[in-house]
Design an enzyme around this catalytic site. Structure first.
Site, PDB file in Angstrom:
ATOM      1  N   ARG A 200       1.308  -0.650   0.001  1.00  0.00           N
ATOM      2  CA  ARG A 200      -0.395  -0.148  -0.440  1.00  0.00           C
ATOM      3  C   ARG A 200       0.880   1.599  -0.437  1.00  0.00           C
ATOM      4  NH1 ARG A 200      -3.101  -3.601  -0.101  1.00  0.00           N
ATOM      5  NH2 ARG A 200      -2.135  -3.483  -1.750  1.00  0.00           N
ATOM      6  N   CYS A 248      -9.945   1.384   3.363  1.00  0.00           N
ATOM      7  CA  CYS A 248      -9.618   0.630   4.705  1.00  0.00           C
ATOM      8  C   CYS A 248      -8.592   1.760   5.258  1.00  0.00           C
ATOM      9  CB  CYS A 248      -8.504  -0.064   4.448  1.00  0.00           C
ATOM     10  SG  CYS A 248      -9.534  -2.290   3.993  1.00  0.00           S
ATOM     11  N   GLU A 323      -3.366   3.691   6.853  1.00  0.00           N
ATOM     12  CA  GLU A 323      -3.508   3.628   5.447  1.00  0.00           C
ATOM     13  C   GLU A 323      -4.036   4.383   4.366  1.00  0.00           C
ATOM     14  OE1 GLU A 323      -4.896  -0.617   3.428  1.00  0.00           O
ATOM     15  OE2 GLU A 323      -5.890   1.007   2.053  1.00  0.00           O
TER      16      GLU A 323
END
Ligand SMILES: Cc1cc2nc3c(=O)[nH]c(=O)nc-3n(C[C@H](O)[C@H](O)[C@H](O)COP(=O)(O)OP(=O)(O)OC[C@H]3O[C@@H](n4cnc5c(N)ncnc54)[C@H](O)[C@@H]3O)c2cc1C
Length: 330
Positions: A200, A248, A323
């Site tokens: 990510r 998320c 994130e």
């Protein structure tokens, strides 16, 4: 102020995010192509600003007190190109695929299977890209079905996921080359072999993605479509996809640290699901999704994120890492 592309003064940003939270920015610049993007970045820096880049706003929480300075939105850079065969007699040397993207009426694109690549500009929505690949019989992004945002944000975040059997899939799987505007304000092409993205995190530093060349595997269209539908169905079953969220909130921790538990499971075990502050709530469906029920302020969201992180740390000892990106006014 004169900008080298379309611009809006005091533009609202909240509506440009999937969480629907955020105030306005002093200047919103909207380049229509990579050259305007580069010029906008250079001008903003010359004027003393550090521009932020906004893609689809699908992984962002923006302060609703408003932001000073410049945000550059890539929405208008929404073009997907197929490689074109050079016109008869043309010099075949020269630049790469991203330099050949001006469609010419004189040439027909080759059979899709002969050159299964696409050149894309940063503002192409990921769902549009997935549909284009599907309709050409290009395999590689089936699992990305239902992931919102744009190509630039997808590369910057190295968007992706993990199957229940542990198989990782991410944007970098299909990237052949990325064209960025680097810190010096120059175009730079980064080949996949020289790109070292993480989980990510595209690890591109301050570089801004202008476009990319993506490479796929030819596959029967019906199979690509079938797998995409299956992934979409699975995603819809576990994530609150019809609600306002920013995807998320936390990265999944190292399995060695968390005993293999995902961030969502850790939140659930800590009793985080359903916790509410103002209009922000941790989804009952997925512990790693924070949802705006309609009236959430940025402060509600920031506070609930911190509260959830503290709750997980206290319950399991795991320090979750964000994130989602926070654009806070200091
Ligand atoms: C319902 C839902 C489901 C989701 N599912 C997934 C999933 O399965 N997997 C996954 O990985 N993510 C998922 N996400 C999060 C999101 O879709 C991805 O992170 C996506 O890549 C964000 O792209 P964006 O264009 O919206 O980026 P933005 O949210 O606009 O920006 C995110 C970050 O990228 C930077 N950025 C944006 N464009 C550029 C550019 N051109 N150059 C450099 N930096 C740039 C921004 O400055 C910011 O730091 C989901 C989100 C939602 C709302």
């Amino acid at each position: 102020m004169q900008w080298p592309c379309a611009s809006l003064k005091d533009a609202d940003l909240g509506a440009r995010t999937t969480l629907r939270v955020g105030g306005s920015v002093e200047w919103l610049l909207e380049p229509a192509n990579p050259d305007e993007l580069r010029a906008a970045i250079v001008r903003a820096k010359d004027e003393g600003f550090t521009p932020r880049v906004l893609g689809g706003g699908a992984n962002l929480v923006i302060d609703d007190r408003g932001l000073p300075g410049v945000v550059i939105a890539t929405d208008r850079m929404n073009f997907v190109f197929r490689p074109m065969a050079p016109p008869p007699g043309a010099d075949e040397g020269g630049g790469g695929l991203l330099d050949e993207v001006v469609p010419s009426a004189r040439v027909a694109p080759p059979d899709p299977a002969d050159d299964p690549r696409l050149a894309v500009w940063a503002g192409v929505p990921l769902p549009k890209l997935c549909r284009a690949a599907r309709d050409l019989g290009y395999s590689g992004l089936e699992k990305m079905a239902g992931v919102p945002g744009q190509v630039g944000g997808g590369i910057a975040m190295n968007a992706g996921g993990k199957d229940p059997d542990g198989t990782l899939w991410q944007m970098s799987d299909v990237v052949e080359q990325i064209r960025v505007v680097n810190e010096l304000g120059e175009f730079e092409d980064i080949d996949a072999e020289a790109w070292a993205p993480g989980y990510r995190d595209g690890r591109l530093g301050d570089a801004v993605v202008a476009g990319a060349v993506l490479r796929f595997e030819p596959r029967p269209k019906a199979e690509v479509a079938g797998d995409s539908r299956d992934y979409l169905r699975r995603k819809n079953a576990v994530q609150p996809v019809t609600e306002w969220s920013a995807g998320c909130v936390f990265k999944n921790p190292d399995p060695e640290v968390s005993g293999g538990r995902t961030a969502g499971l850790l939140v659930d075990e800590a009793g985080g699901k359903g916790r509410r502050i103002g209009g922000a709530i941790i989804s009952e469906r997925h512990g790693n999704f924070l949802v705006n029920t309609g009236e959430a302020s940025a402060e509600d969201v920031f506070t609930l994120i911190e509260e959830t992180r503290a709750r997980v740390a206290e319950h399991s000892g795991v320090e979750l890492e964000l994130e989602v990106k926070l654009w806070r006014r200091h």
